[in-house]
Enzyme design. Sequence first.
Site, short mmCIF file in Angstrom:
data_model
loop_
_atom_site.label_atom_id
_atom_site.label_comp_id
_atom_site.label_asym_id
_atom_site.label_seq_id
_atom_site.Cartn_x
_atom_site.Cartn_y
_atom_site.Cartn_z
N GLY A 45 0.85 -1.19 0.00
CA GLY A 45 0.00 0.00 0.00
C GLY A 45 0.89 1.23 0.00
O GLY A 45 2.01 1.19 0.52
N GLN A 50 3.06 10.15 0.85
CA GLN A 50 4.35 9.49 1.03
C GLN A 50 5.32 9.79 -0.10
O GLN A 50 6.52 9.53 0.02
CB GLN A 50 4.17 7.97 1.18
N CYS A 93 5.84 0.31 7.51
CA CYS A 93 5.52 1.50 6.72
C CYS A 93 6.74 1.86 5.88
O CYS A 93 7.85 1.94 6.41
CB CYS A 93 5.15 2.66 7.65
N LEU A 94 6.53 2.07 4.59
CA LEU A 94 7.66 2.39 3.72
C LEU A 94 8.32 3.71 4.12
O LEU A 94 9.47 3.96 3.77
CB LEU A 94 7.21 2.46 2.26
N HIS A 135 -4.46 2.07 7.54
CA HIS A 135 -3.10 2.62 7.62
C HIS A 135 -2.92 3.71 6.57
O HIS A 135 -2.41 4.80 6.86
CB HIS A 135 -2.11 1.47 7.40
N GLU A 136 -3.36 3.44 5.34
CA GLU A 136 -3.20 4.44 4.27
C GLU A 136 -4.12 5.65 4.51
O GLU A 136 -3.75 6.79 4.24
CB GLU A 136 -3.48 3.83 2.90
N HIS A 139 -2.45 8.05 6.70
CA HIS A 139 -1.48 8.91 5.99
C HIS A 139 -2.18 10.15 5.41
O HIS A 139 -1.61 11.24 5.41
CB HIS A 139 -0.79 8.15 4.87
ZN ZN Z 1 2.68 3.87 5.90
#
Ligand code: ZN
Length: 163
Positions: A45, A50, A93-94, A135-136, A139
């Site tokens: 995701g 991000q 998380c990236l 989670h997204e 963000h």
């Molecule tokens: Zn994340």
Amino acid sequence: MSIRPVLLWPDARLATRCRTVGPGDDAAGLADDLLETMYHAAGRGLAAPQVGAMLALFVMDSGWKQGAPCPMVFINPAILSASESQSTSSEGCLSIPGISADVTRPAEIKLRWLGLDGAPDDREFTGFEATCIQHEMDHLEGIVTLDRVGPEARARLRRDYAA
Ligand code: ZN
């Protein structure tokens, strides 16, 4: 399509709320870049902020590591309802590489969003997809996993991240 650099926490843009996608925004181009960046980073995701695009858009492909790719694009998403039952998952998380935080969230959600064709869609999600979507969605509100854990866990994870 191009791979974009993924912002790393504590970049201030990761703590900033995104605005609604409008007709003048290149949602298709952004979605293409997000998907290519997500696959390149081996994520499942990725949200627009991000990569520094402060728009309410994220992409997800929950199953591509096990089977055929199934990219999904969510524009201006909204959670319509969430279950009372909760589940706790270890979330990576990236934007916070190397860190996994145990986050507790509703186990099932009903989501409404716009697709790339501009048409509204809604569906219920469970399991990993419900967790990933929430989670997204965080963000898009400027919230990361570290904001979702208690003060002790947050302090420990911040130490691990800095190390
Ligand atoms: Zn994340």
